[in-house]
Design a protein around this motif. Structure first.
Motif, PDB file in Angstrom:
ATOM      1  N   ARG A 168      32.432  28.209  -3.843  1.00 52.51           N
ATOM      2  CA  ARG A 168      31.844  27.085  -4.235  1.00 52.51           C
ATOM      3  C   ARG A 168      30.380  27.305  -3.337  1.00 52.51           C
ATOM      4  O   ARG A 168      29.164  26.852  -3.867  1.00 52.51           O
ATOM      5  CB  ARG A 168      32.579  25.831  -3.242  1.00 52.51           C
ATOM      6  CG  ARG A 168      33.656  25.598  -4.251  1.00 52.51           C
ATOM      7  CD  ARG A 168      34.561  24.475  -3.322  1.00 52.51           C
ATOM      8  NE  ARG A 168      35.754  24.004  -4.170  1.00 52.51           N
ATOM      9  CZ  ARG A 168      36.878  23.587  -3.718  1.00 52.51           C
ATOM     10  NH1 ARG A 168      37.008  23.497  -2.513  1.00 52.51           N
ATOM     11  NH2 ARG A 168      37.899  23.191  -4.518  1.00 52.51           N
ATOM     12  N   SER A 223      28.172  29.631  -5.559  1.00 50.60           N
ATOM     13  CA  SER A 223      27.792  28.771  -6.802  1.00 50.60           C
ATOM     14  C   SER A 223      26.661  27.923  -6.360  1.00 50.60           C
ATOM     15  O   SER A 223      25.547  28.019  -6.984  1.00 50.60           O
ATOM     16  CB  SER A 223      28.760  27.976  -7.404  1.00 50.60           C
ATOM     17  OG  SER A 223      28.347  27.231  -8.315  1.00 50.60           O
ATOM     18  N   GLU A 224      26.441  27.496  -5.317  1.00 59.46           N
ATOM     19  CA  GLU A 224      25.579  26.376  -4.891  1.00 59.46           C
ATOM     20  C   GLU A 224      24.259  27.194  -4.375  1.00 59.46           C
ATOM     21  O   GLU A 224      23.202  26.960  -4.741  1.00 59.46           O
ATOM     22  CB  GLU A 224      25.878  25.673  -3.708  1.00 59.46           C
ATOM     23  CG  GLU A 224      24.852  24.621  -3.176  1.00 59.46           C
ATOM     24  CD  GLU A 224      25.309  23.848  -1.767  1.00 59.46           C
ATOM     25  OE1 GLU A 224      24.372  22.954  -1.431  1.00 59.46           O
ATOM     26  OE2 GLU A 224      26.481  23.855  -1.595  1.00 59.46           O
ATOM     27  N   THR A 275      32.832  25.259 -11.240  1.00 60.81           N
ATOM     28  CA  THR A 275      33.929  24.292 -10.920  1.00 60.81           C
ATOM     29  C   THR A 275      35.052  25.478 -10.299  1.00 60.81           C
ATOM     30  O   THR A 275      35.474  26.266 -10.982  1.00 60.81           O
ATOM     31  CB  THR A 275      34.557  23.501 -11.637  1.00 60.81           C
ATOM     32  OG1 THR A 275      33.494  22.292 -12.319  1.00 60.81           O
ATOM     33  CG2 THR A 275      35.804  22.732 -11.220  1.00 60.81           C
TER      34      THR A 275
END
Length: 285
Positions: free
Chosen positions: A91, A94-95, A102
């Motif tokens: 996560r 990804s950011e 997701t």
């Protein structure tokens, strides 16, 4: 046979311990992804094909690097893994990379059952490199896959060959071939430290030293015929089967020879054997 949830939970603890060590060697992965580095090898890219505009679920996604590499190729991606540490890292990656994805922390069997019941469908399902050995029930897994694939959708796996998983560190036959045999070992290792640049082509970092995992892991020996039969029994159609005499990026055994493309081969004095396989199955439209 039913999924061995107690053993899966033990594996979660082992992966939670090992994952920070793995990522300690990989430097600024978000920057590497932003600069266009792709963690996928040619074999899986060839079998998966063009994913632009398609929905893709990466089962047993680890820390999300391959998942986000598919996102960079235009897929709408979801990653599923049992490890809390892996999903938290995915996560954040990804950011930081700007690649949307997701990520769900859940036992793959629970996720497949829930997604299938909810009517969630994907164009592509994908797994790779050390995925099949964590599955305790092939039938439930294959039925779950069939349940989450859209009509015409495909499942692709590129993984270490079951024959390779029968060998010990001296290249001798040691473990049984297939049968779903449960094998307990001393825990998920720091295989990234062993592979070095072969898994971190943008620059290996020393990171954690002399990692020892306090939590054992539990794997399962499946033959290639058992894997294919489970998928066919779930109503999927075999489209491609490949066997490769090398292992991508992984120094599975001592004295492996590295050639172009970060391919690892047996020592010169040994005959070639299949060290990886690739498989594509399709859900009939």
């Amino acid at each position: 046979m039913a999924p061995s949830k107690d053993l899966h939970e033990a594996n979660r603890r082992s992966w939670n311990e090992a994952t920070p060590a793995h990522n300690s060697h990989k430097g600024d992965q978000a920057r590497a992804l932003r600069e266009g580095h792709c963690t996928l090898f040619p074999e899986e890219q060839e079998l998966v094909g063009d994913v632009r505009g398609q929905s893709l679920v990466h089962l047993l996604c680890n820390s999300g690097q391959d998942t986000l590499s598919f996102a960079a190729k235009g897929a709408r991606v979801t990653g599923v893994d049992i490890s809390d540490e892996a999903i938290a890292f995915a996560r954040s990656l990804s950011e930081a990379s700007g690649l949307p994805g997701t990520f769900v922390r859940q036992d793959v069997y629970d996720w497949l059952a829930a997604a299938s019941a909810e009517g969630t469908r994907y164009d592509v399902a994908f797994s790779s490199y050390g995925a099949m050995c964590w599955l305790s029930d092939l039938g439930a897994w294959a039925r779950g896959l069939a349940g989450v694939l859209a009509p015409g959708g495909r499942f692709v796996v590129v993984d270490f060959h079951p024959l390779a998983l029968t060998l010990d560190e001296q290249w001798r036959l040691h473990y049984p071939y297939g049968g779903g045999v449960h094998v307990e070992t001393a825990g998920v290792t720091d295989y990234v430290a062993q592979a070095q640049d072969a898994l971190v082509p943008w620059g290996f970092k020393e990171g954690v030293k002399d990692f020892r995992n306090p939590h054992p892991d539990h794997t399962f020996q499946w033959g290639l015929g058992e894997i294919i039969t489970a998928l066919l029994s779930a109503g999927l159609r075999l489209e491609a089967l490949r066997e490769y005499p090398y292992a991508n990026g992984a120094r599975l055994f001592p004295r492996m020879r590295e050639t172009e493309g970060r391919r690892m081969w047996p020592p010169e004095e040994l005959p070639t054997i299949p060290l990886m396989f690739g498989l594509v199955v399709i859900k009939p439209a």
